[in-house]
Write a protein that holds these residues in place. Structure first.
Motif, PDB file in Angstrom:
ATOM      1  N   ASN A 111      56.352  15.587  52.982  1.00 52.94           N
ATOM      2  CA  ASN A 111      56.488  14.363  52.175  1.00 52.94           C
ATOM      3  C   ASN A 111      57.751  13.584  52.520  1.00 52.94           C
ATOM      4  N   LYS A 112      58.794  14.267  52.930  1.00 48.60           N
ATOM      5  CA  LYS A 112      60.070  13.608  53.233  1.00 48.60           C
ATOM      6  C   LYS A 112      59.995  12.732  54.487  1.00 48.60           C
ATOM      7  N   VAL A 113      59.117  13.067  55.413  1.00 51.12           N
ATOM      8  CA  VAL A 113      59.102  12.356  56.696  1.00 51.12           C
ATOM      9  C   VAL A 113      57.784  11.640  57.013  1.00 51.12           C
ATOM     10  N   PHE A 114      56.728  11.936  56.267  1.00 48.14           N
ATOM     11  CA  PHE A 114      55.450  11.255  56.481  1.00 48.14           C
ATOM     12  C   PHE A 114      55.155  10.354  55.290  1.00 48.14           C
ATOM     13  N   ASP A 115      54.438   9.278  55.563  1.00 50.13           N
ATOM     14  CA  ASP A 115      54.071   8.367  54.488  1.00 50.13           C
ATOM     15  C   ASP A 115      53.079   9.011  53.521  1.00 50.13           C
ATOM     16  N   TYR A 116      52.188   9.849  54.073  1.00 52.32           N
ATOM     17  CA  TYR A 116      51.162  10.469  53.239  1.00 52.32           C
ATOM     18  C   TYR A 116      50.867  11.892  53.704  1.00 52.32           C
ATOM     19  N   VAL A 117      50.483  12.723  52.734  1.00 46.18           N
ATOM     20  CA  VAL A 117      49.864  14.014  53.011  1.00 46.18           C
ATOM     21  C   VAL A 117      48.521  13.985  52.298  1.00 46.18           C
ATOM     22  N   PHE A 118      47.460  14.224  53.066  1.00 48.57           N
ATOM     23  CA  PHE A 118      46.096  14.211  52.537  1.00 48.57           C
ATOM     24  C   PHE A 118      45.477  15.590  52.699  1.00 48.57           C
ATOM     25  N   VAL A 119      44.423  15.848  51.940  1.00 50.44           N
ATOM     26  CA  VAL A 119      43.587  17.030  52.136  1.00 50.44           C
ATOM     27  C   VAL A 119      42.212  16.547  52.551  1.00 50.44           C
ATOM     28  N   VAL A 120      41.678  17.138  53.617  1.00 60.39           N
ATOM     29  CA  VAL A 120      40.309  16.864  54.069  1.00 60.39           C
ATOM     30  C   VAL A 120      39.594  18.206  54.173  1.00 60.39           C
ATOM     31  N   THR A 121      38.515  18.351  53.433  1.00 60.86           N
ATOM     32  CA  THR A 121      37.914  19.671  53.294  1.00 60.86           C
ATOM     33  C   THR A 121      36.390  19.617  53.214  1.00 60.86           C
ATOM     34  N   MET A 123      52.207   0.342  60.795  1.00 59.78           N
ATOM     35  CA  MET A 123      51.260   1.429  60.539  1.00 59.78           C
ATOM     36  C   MET A 123      52.021   2.639  60.003  1.00 59.78           C
ATOM     37  N   LYS A 124      51.317   3.413  59.222  1.00 60.33           N
ATOM     38  CA  LYS A 124      51.928   4.571  58.583  1.00 60.33           C
ATOM     39  C   LYS A 124      51.506   5.868  59.285  1.00 60.33           C
ATOM     40  N   LYS A 125      52.227   6.947  58.974  1.00 59.92           N
ATOM     41  CA  LYS A 125      51.942   8.258  59.548  1.00 59.92           C
ATOM     42  C   LYS A 125      51.513   9.204  58.433  1.00 59.92           C
ATOM     43  N   ALA A 126      50.628  10.133  58.779  1.00 58.89           N
ATOM     44  CA  ALA A 126      50.115  11.060  57.770  1.00 58.89           C
ATOM     45  C   ALA A 126      49.882  12.440  58.364  1.00 58.89           C
ATOM     46  N   VAL A 127      49.839  13.406  57.467  1.00 56.35           N
ATOM     47  CA  VAL A 127      49.392  14.752  57.809  1.00 56.35           C
ATOM     48  C   VAL A 127      48.135  15.008  56.990  1.00 56.35           C
ATOM     49  N   PHE A 128      47.093  15.438  57.680  1.00 55.04           N
ATOM     50  CA  PHE A 128      45.817  15.777  57.061  1.00 55.04           C
ATOM     51  C   PHE A 128      45.717  17.298  57.045  1.00 55.04           C
ATOM     52  N   LEU A 129      45.548  17.877  55.871  1.00 55.00           N
ATOM     53  CA  LEU A 129      45.483  19.329  55.733  1.00 55.00           C
ATOM     54  C   LEU A 129      44.093  19.763  55.318  1.00 55.00           C
ATOM     55  N   ASP A 130      43.575  20.775  55.979  1.00 55.14           N
ATOM     56  CA  ASP A 130      42.394  21.456  55.464  1.00 55.14           C
ATOM     57  C   ASP A 130      42.840  22.172  54.192  1.00 55.14           C
ATOM     58  N   ARG A 131      41.921  22.520  53.323  1.00 57.54           N
ATOM     59  CA  ARG A 131      42.301  23.187  52.071  1.00 57.54           C
ATOM     60  C   ARG A 131      42.228  24.706  52.195  1.00 57.54           C
ATOM     61  N   ASP A 132      41.024  25.244  52.235  1.00 54.96           N
ATOM     62  CA  ASP A 132      40.835  26.698  52.211  1.00 54.96           C
ATOM     63  C   ASP A 132      41.395  27.342  53.469  1.00 54.96           C
ATOM     64  N   GLY A 133      42.329  28.266  53.305  1.00 54.87           N
ATOM     65  CA  GLY A 133      42.923  28.960  54.435  1.00 54.87           C
ATOM     66  C   GLY A 133      44.179  28.305  54.967  1.00 54.87           C
ATOM     67  N   VAL A 134      44.458  27.084  54.521  1.00 57.57           N
ATOM     68  CA  VAL A 134      45.691  26.388  54.902  1.00 57.57           C
ATOM     69  C   VAL A 134      46.580  26.223  53.671  1.00 57.57           C
ATOM     70  N   ILE A 135      45.989  25.729  52.576  1.00 59.85           N
ATOM     71  CA  ILE A 135      46.719  25.510  51.330  1.00 59.85           C
ATOM     72  C   ILE A 135      46.537  26.691  50.384  1.00 59.85           C
ATOM     73  N   ASN A 136      45.312  27.189  50.294  1.00 59.34           N
ATOM     74  CA  ASN A 136      45.021  28.240  49.322  1.00 59.34           C
ATOM     75  C   ASN A 136      44.304  29.419  49.969  1.00 59.34           C
ATOM     76  N   GLU A 137      44.382  30.532  49.262  1.00 58.67           N
ATOM     77  CA  GLU A 137      43.714  31.760  49.699  1.00 58.67           C
ATOM     78  C   GLU A 137      42.203  31.584  49.661  1.00 58.67           C
ATOM     79  N   VAL A 138      41.542  32.205  50.610  1.00 55.30           N
ATOM     80  CA  VAL A 138      40.090  32.298  50.620  1.00 55.30           C
ATOM     81  C   VAL A 138      39.743  33.584  51.351  1.00 55.30           C
ATOM     82  N   LEU A 139      38.714  34.262  50.906  1.00 57.85           N
ATOM     83  CA  LEU A 139      38.289  35.529  51.493  1.00 57.85           C
ATOM     84  C   LEU A 139      39.427  36.561  51.493  1.00 57.85           C
TER      85      LEU A 139
END
Length: 174
Positions: A44-54, A1-17
């Motif tokens: 990316n160096k230590v996880f198999d995937y980085v995803f965005v869930v928004t 099985m693989k490991k991943a980080v799931f990132l929210d978009r607005d306010g985590v990756i990019n500016e909002v408000l």
């Protein structure tokens, strides 16, 4: 099985408000928060995937078309890729905030669907978000959770930004 980080978009990756942008409805309105490309590169160096869930209720509310949302996500992925920061896939809920759909956070379906598609072990993965709905979605899906902001009693940890959070996540990989 693989490991991943799931990132929210607005306010985590990019500016909002912010002074510069209220909501991101076009690619030219997407401004990365400080340290985001570096944080994603490190993950990316230590996880198999980085995803965005928004959640992107602006589509359901008619503020933008789904094609515009695809253009925003393509722009985000392309700009990050230029500096070797890789987002494997973006999953989003386009429905109105109170539509009652199965995919809108705080439900865990966006995370669960990506985990199934990519053979990800959720208990060894992380959800990073800046709202309770992100943290609850991560908990429901079975991930560890990291809050971006001052504090969230539901989260496993809290940090002021993604770069700080990524360093902690990397230190706590199982």
């Amino acid at each position: 099985m693989k490991k991943a980080v799931f990132l929210d978009r607005d306010g985590v990756i990019n500016e909002v408000l912010t002074d510069r942008v209220k909501f991101v409805n076009r690619p030219d309105q997407l401004y990365f928060l400080p340290g985001v490309p570096e944080a994603i590169r490190q993950l990316n160096k230590v996880f198999d995937y980085v995803f965005v869930v928004t959640n992107q209720g602006g589509v359901g509310l008619g503020f933008m078309k789904e094609t515009q949302l695809h253009a925003i996500h393509a722009h985000m992925i392309d700009e990050l890729q230029k500096v070797d920061a890789i987002i494997e896939e973006v999953a989003y809920c386009p429905h109105k905030p109170k539509a009652g759909c199965a995919c809108r956070k705080p439900k865990g379906k966006l995370i669960e669907d990506l985990a199934e598609k990519y053979d990800v072990e959720l208990s060894s993965s992380y959800m990073v978000g800046d709202t309770d709905t992100d943290i609850i979605a991560g908990k429901k899906a079975g991930t560890k959770t990291v809050f971006i902001g001052e504090s969230d009693p539901l989260a496993d940890a809290a940090f002021p930004d993604l770069l700080s959070a990524s360093k902690w996540i990397i230190q706590h990989i199982e």
